[in-house]
Design a protein around this motif. Structure first.
Motif, PDB file in Angstrom:
ATOM      1  N   CYS A 117      43.371 -22.270  65.924  1.00 13.86           N
ATOM      2  CA  CYS A 117      43.419 -22.341  64.459  1.00 13.86           C
ATOM      3  C   CYS A 117      42.896 -23.683  63.962  1.00 13.86           C
ATOM      4  CB  CYS A 117      44.850 -22.121  63.963  1.00 13.86           C
ATOM      5  SG  CYS A 117      45.441 -20.417  64.072  1.00 13.86           S
ATOM      6  N   ASP A 118      43.295 -24.763  64.612  1.00 17.62           N
ATOM      7  CA  ASP A 118      42.798 -26.081  64.207  1.00 17.62           C
ATOM      8  C   ASP A 118      41.282 -26.185  64.374  1.00 17.62           C
ATOM      9  OD1 ASP A 118      44.766 -27.628  63.084  1.00 17.62           O
ATOM     10  OD2 ASP A 118      45.543 -28.386  64.974  1.00 17.62           O
ATOM     11  N   LEU A 119      40.768 -25.646  65.478  1.00 16.22           N
ATOM     12  CA  LEU A 119      39.318 -25.712  65.705  1.00 16.22           C
ATOM     13  C   LEU A 119      38.557 -24.876  64.677  1.00 16.22           C
ATOM     14  CD1 LEU A 119      39.151 -25.514  69.614  1.00 16.22           C
ATOM     15  CD2 LEU A 119      38.788 -27.522  68.163  1.00 16.22           C
ATOM     16  N   LEU A 120      39.079 -23.701  64.349  1.00 16.44           N
ATOM     17  CA  LEU A 120      38.425 -22.874  63.330  1.00 16.44           C
ATOM     18  C   LEU A 120      38.424 -23.578  61.974  1.00 16.44           C
ATOM     19  CD1 LEU A 120      39.792 -19.319  64.230  1.00 16.44           C
ATOM     20  CD2 LEU A 120      37.447 -20.149  64.501  1.00 16.44           C
ATOM     21  N   ALA A 121      39.547 -24.206  61.635  1.00 19.45           N
ATOM     22  CA  ALA A 121      39.610 -24.945  60.371  1.00 19.45           C
ATOM     23  C   ALA A 121      38.631 -26.110  60.378  1.00 19.45           C
ATOM     24  CB  ALA A 121      41.031 -25.449  60.129  1.00 19.45           C
ATOM     25  N   ALA A 122      38.535 -26.795  61.511  1.00 18.85           N
ATOM     26  CA  ALA A 122      37.592 -27.914  61.618  1.00 18.85           C
ATOM     27  C   ALA A 122      36.157 -27.438  61.395  1.00 18.85           C
ATOM     28  CB  ALA A 122      37.720 -28.581  62.991  1.00 18.85           C
ATOM     29  N   VAL A 123      35.827 -26.270  61.943  1.00 21.93           N
ATOM     30  CA  VAL A 123      34.482 -25.713  61.747  1.00 21.93           C
ATOM     31  C   VAL A 123      34.250 -25.393  60.275  1.00 21.93           C
ATOM     32  CG1 VAL A 123      33.005 -23.729  62.232  1.00 21.93           C
ATOM     33  CG2 VAL A 123      34.275 -24.818  64.092  1.00 21.93           C
ATOM     34  N   CYS A 124      35.249 -24.807  59.620  1.00 22.29           N
ATOM     35  CA  CYS A 124      35.106 -24.472  58.192  1.00 22.29           C
ATOM     36  C   CYS A 124      34.790 -25.719  57.369  1.00 22.29           C
ATOM     37  CB  CYS A 124      36.384 -23.813  57.677  1.00 22.29           C
ATOM     38  SG  CYS A 124      36.663 -22.127  58.250  1.00 22.29           S
ATOM     39  N   PHE A 125      35.557 -26.792  57.576  1.00 23.83           N
ATOM     40  CA  PHE A 125      35.343 -28.002  56.791  1.00 23.83           C
ATOM     41  C   PHE A 125      34.037 -28.689  57.180  1.00 23.83           C
ATOM     42  CE2 PHE A 125      40.025 -27.626  56.324  1.00 23.83           C
ATOM     43  CZ  PHE A 125      40.063 -27.575  54.946  1.00 23.83           C
ATOM     44  N   ALA A 126      33.643 -28.589  58.448  1.00 24.78           N
ATOM     45  CA  ALA A 126      32.379 -29.199  58.875  1.00 24.78           C
ATOM     46  C   ALA A 126      31.191 -28.489  58.228  1.00 24.78           C
ATOM     47  CB  ALA A 126      32.258 -29.159  60.399  1.00 24.78           C
ATOM     48  N   VAL A 127      31.259 -27.164  58.118  1.00 28.88           N
ATOM     49  CA  VAL A 127      30.164 -26.415  57.490  1.00 28.88           C
ATOM     50  C   VAL A 127      30.069 -26.744  56.008  1.00 28.88           C
ATOM     51  CG1 VAL A 127      29.328 -24.101  56.933  1.00 28.88           C
ATOM     52  CG2 VAL A 127      30.269 -24.571  59.191  1.00 28.88           C
ATOM     53  N   MET A 128      31.204 -27.022  55.362  1.00 29.66           N
ATOM     54  CA  MET A 128      31.189 -27.380  53.945  1.00 29.66           C
ATOM     55  C   MET A 128      30.361 -28.637  53.682  1.00 29.66           C
ATOM     56  SD  MET A 128      35.155 -26.834  52.780  1.00 29.66           S
ATOM     57  CE  MET A 128      36.038 -25.299  53.034  1.00 29.66           C
ATOM     58  N   VAL A 129      30.266 -29.489  54.687  1.00 30.70           N
ATOM     59  CA  VAL A 129      29.568 -30.768  54.512  1.00 30.70           C
ATOM     60  C   VAL A 129      28.059 -30.590  54.465  1.00 30.70           C
ATOM     61  CG1 VAL A 129      29.226 -33.055  55.558  1.00 30.70           C
ATOM     62  CG2 VAL A 129      31.467 -31.977  55.642  1.00 30.70           C
ATOM     63  N   LEU A 130      27.560 -29.492  55.016  1.00 30.31           N
ATOM     64  CA  LEU A 130      26.106 -29.304  55.096  1.00 30.31           C
ATOM     65  C   LEU A 130      25.488 -29.346  53.707  1.00 30.31           C
ATOM     66  CD1 LEU A 130      25.956 -26.428  57.745  1.00 30.31           C
ATOM     67  CD2 LEU A 130      25.653 -28.895  58.104  1.00 30.31           C
ATOM     68  N   PRO A 131      24.375 -30.059  53.550  1.00 29.48           N
ATOM     69  CA  PRO A 131      23.740 -30.171  52.219  1.00 29.48           C
ATOM     70  C   PRO A 131      23.219 -28.828  51.732  1.00 29.48           C
ATOM     71  CG  PRO A 131      22.346 -31.138  53.934  1.00 29.48           C
ATOM     72  CD  PRO A 131      23.658 -30.833  54.582  1.00 29.48           C
ATOM     73  N   GLY A 132      23.302 -28.638  50.414  1.00 27.49           N
ATOM     74  CA  GLY A 132      22.772 -27.425  49.809  1.00 27.49           C
ATOM     75  C   GLY A 132      23.627 -26.197  50.013  1.00 27.49           C
ATOM     76  N   MET A 133      24.870 -26.365  50.484  1.00 29.63           N
ATOM     77  CA  MET A 133      25.731 -25.206  50.720  1.00 29.63           C
ATOM     78  C   MET A 133      26.102 -24.556  49.382  1.00 29.63           C
ATOM     79  SD  MET A 133      27.022 -23.470  53.165  1.00 29.63           S
ATOM     80  CE  MET A 133      26.586 -24.671  54.417  1.00 29.63           C
ATOM     81  N   PRO A 134      25.811 -23.260  49.199  1.00 29.53           N
ATOM     82  CA  PRO A 134      26.138 -22.589  47.925  1.00 29.53           C
ATOM     83  C   PRO A 134      27.629 -22.646  47.637  1.00 29.53           C
ATOM     84  CG  PRO A 134      24.680 -21.230  49.275  1.00 29.53           C
ATOM     85  CD  PRO A 134      25.133 -22.360  50.144  1.00 29.53           C
ATOM     86  N   VAL A 135      27.963 -22.670  46.348  1.00 24.20           N
ATOM     87  CA  VAL A 135      29.367 -22.746  45.948  1.00 24.20           C
ATOM     88  C   VAL A 135      30.128 -21.517  46.449  1.00 24.20           C
ATOM     89  CG1 VAL A 135      30.913 -22.691  43.955  1.00 24.20           C
ATOM     90  CG2 VAL A 135      28.915 -24.193  43.944  1.00 24.20           C
ATOM     91  N   ALA A 136      29.496 -20.353  46.423  1.00 18.07           N
ATOM     92  CA  ALA A 136      30.169 -19.140  46.903  1.00 18.07           C
ATOM     93  C   ALA A 136      30.568 -19.284  48.367  1.00 18.07           C
ATOM     94  CB  ALA A 136      29.254 -17.930  46.723  1.00 18.07           C
ATOM     95  N   VAL A 137      29.715 -19.926  49.154  1.00 19.35           N
ATOM     96  CA  VAL A 137      30.031 -20.134  50.574  1.00 19.35           C
ATOM     97  C   VAL A 137      31.175 -21.135  50.720  1.00 19.35           C
ATOM     98  CG1 VAL A 137      29.136 -20.925  52.798  1.00 19.35           C
ATOM     99  CG2 VAL A 137      27.704 -19.541  51.286  1.00 19.35           C
ATOM    100  N   LEU A 138      31.164 -22.178  49.890  1.00 19.32           N
ATOM    101  CA  LEU A 138      32.260 -23.154  49.930  1.00 19.32           C
ATOM    102  C   LEU A 138      33.603 -22.480  49.649  1.00 19.32           C
ATOM    103  CD1 LEU A 138      30.656 -26.165  47.995  1.00 19.32           C
ATOM    104  CD2 LEU A 138      31.020 -25.985  50.455  1.00 19.32           C
ATOM    105  N   LEU A 139      33.642 -21.622  48.637  1.00 18.80           N
ATOM    106  CA  LEU A 139      34.875 -20.926  48.304  1.00 18.80           C
ATOM    107  C   LEU A 139      35.268 -19.943  49.406  1.00 18.80           C
ATOM    108  CD1 LEU A 139      34.323 -20.219  44.504  1.00 18.80           C
ATOM    109  CD2 LEU A 139      35.670 -22.040  45.545  1.00 18.80           C
ATOM    110  N   ALA A 140      34.265 -19.285  50.018  1.00 22.89           N
ATOM    111  CA  ALA A 140      34.558 -18.349  51.107  1.00 22.89           C
ATOM    112  C   ALA A 140      35.152 -19.084  52.310  1.00 22.89           C
ATOM    113  CB  ALA A 140      33.282 -17.607  51.515  1.00 22.89           C
ATOM    114  N   LEU A 141      34.599 -20.246  52.629  1.00 17.58           N
ATOM    115  CA  LEU A 141      35.129 -21.038  53.738  1.00 17.58           C
ATOM    116  C   LEU A 141      36.550 -21.509  53.446  1.00 17.58           C
ATOM    117  CD1 LEU A 141      31.951 -23.146  54.569  1.00 17.58           C
ATOM    118  CD2 LEU A 141      33.001 -21.399  56.029  1.00 17.58           C
TER     119      LEU A 141
END
Length: 445
Positions: A117-141
């Motif tokens: 669970c911690d690793l999955l959460a870490a991946v979610c927050f790491a993907v949020m950092v990527l530039p140009g990430m759509p807002v819909a994807v941020l909310l989905a993560l």
């Protein structure tokens, strides 16, 4: 992941009749149990210290991430609605994760669940950092992280019982976890605001690293234990789906009169307690006290919660904590009724502090709940308990806001206070009626 924790092994849905669990509250403690522990005692347990360290990393990361994500979405869209949704979508998926995935907490070894669970959460927050990430994807993560959270929390609570036993040390260990979450709100919101103003993406990166650090601490600092239902000698896993086993367990808990009553006592008072906090911004606007005054009002309930929990945990023994459950649960929303007088800031802040004191009823309730649930179902029960708590708090916030659309804010807060006291009284009466009288299992149906 936040608070607010064996393969399932059942060839068919969980049976309606629960197997015998630990002795009920008030029964003689098992051999070797400490009937009166202190906070220092739980920190003497090496494995708990690692769980605590991991919790500090993850909960602080989650709090600052909530602020950073709100700032990031607002910067990208300029929409107050979307920025507010970033907070709400973190709570809404709790019901999904807690209802449909709770069996994971018992089907798989606890350490594996916590680390994953911690690793999955870490991946979610790491993907949020990527530039140009759509807002819909941020909310989905953010939603994905919310689905994971109740599974993590339920598993961790069940693991605390393995590490500390089901007696007084478990109650104080769970209390430490709650205290840490309250302290993280006080410190994390301020820290998160500063970091987010500097760089939202850098703050989310720190959150991802915090989750990764938590996973490492849990992996190397806690002991590997078999899956809970496997340890209980149940059938081999895989013959019932995760969702099916989770729904069956939820149905079993809700059909059992005693467990249902204890769950309601966990959920109902906080549903109404959150009203003053949810309407704090609107009330601060009514008083004209500005952002600084609002910030001070928002500290009232966490201060009361931390103070009362420390006092109850330090000064009262197991019996004393049980005695205060009913009166505190009923009275915890009474301070909100004081808002009917439209108090000034100088009176509103103490009322919020007194409201926060209501959390102290949870310590005695923890003793009853862990005694009521069979060990092999403990992870599922704790996951459902957490999911319901978070979901109904969200419902309570929305309900208080809806009432305030039609009446002045101070009247809405007072009305919720009256309703909360009445509902809590009814639930307390049901818990009292279902209290075991010397049984070793749940026979009151």
């Amino acid at each position: 992941m936040s608070d607010t924790t064996a393969p399932d092994g059942t060839a068919a849905p969980v049976p309606a009749a629960l197997p015998s669990g630990p002795a009920p509250a008030g029964a003689a403690a098992p051999a070797g149990a400490d009937p009166r522990a202190r906070y220092a005692d739980v920190f003497r347990v090496r494995e708990f210290r690692f769980v605590f360290a991991a919790h500090v990393m993850s909960i602080t990361g989650e709090v600052v991430a909530a602020i950073a994500l709100t700032v990031l979405v607002y910067d990208r869209t300029g929409s107050p609605l979307l920025s507010a949704l970033t907070l709400g979508v973190g709570l809404l998926p709790y019901l999904v994760g807690g209802t449909l995935l709770s069996s994971i907490a018992d089907r798989l070894p606890a350490r594996r669940v916590l680390v994953t669970c911690d690793l999955l959460a870490a991946v979610c927050f790491a993907v949020m950092v990527l530039p140009g990430m759509p807002v819909a994807v941020l909310l989905a993560l953010r939603c994905v992280a919310g689905v994971i959270s109740p599974v993590f929390t339920g598993t961790r609570i069940a693991t605390l019982a393995d590490i500390l036993g089901t007696g007084d040390r478990f109650v104080l260990g769970r209390s430490v976890i709650r205290l840490t979450a309250q302290a993280a709100q006080l410190v994390g919101f301020a820290l998160g605001g500063l970091l987010a103003a500097f760089s939202p993406r850098a703050t989310l990166t720190l959150t991802a690293l915090g989750m990764l650090g938590s996973a490492l601490v849990l992996r190397f600092g806690t002991r590997a234990r078999p899956a809970r239902t496997a340890a209980a000698g149940r059938a081999a896993p895989g013959r019932t789906s995760t969702v099916g086993a989770s729904l069956a367990a939820a149905g079993t808990f809700l059909r059992d009169r005693r467990i249902r009553a204890l769950l309601l006592l966990t959920w109902i008072p906080p549903t109404f307690v959150v009203a003053p906090e949810a309407l704090a911004a609107a009330y601060a606007d009514e008083l004209g006290i500005g952002a600084l005054g609002l910030g001070l009002l928002m500290t009232g309930m966490p201060i009361g919660a931390v103070t009362s929990e420390i006092l109850a945990g330090s000064l009262l023994g197991p019996r004393g904590r049980e005695r205060i459950v009913f009166p505190v649960a009923v009275l915890c929303t009474v301070p909100a009724i004081g808002f009917v007088t439209h108090p000034s800031f100088g009176w509103a802040l103490p009322l919020l502090v007194l409201t926060g004191f209501g959390i102290s009823y949870s310590l005695g309730l923890d003793q009853w709940f862990v005694a009521a649930v069979p060990e092999e179902m403990r992870g599922r029960a704790m996951t459902l308990q957490t999911a319901g708590l978070m979901t109904l708090q969200g419902v309570g916030m929305a309900g208080a806001g809806a009432v305030a659309e039609f009446v002045p804010v101070h009247v809405a807060v007072a009305a919720v206070g009256v309703t909360g006291s009445l509902c809590s009284l009814l639930v307390c009466l049901e818990v009292r009626r279902t209290r075991p009288k010397g049984e070793t299992g749940l026979t009151a149906k």
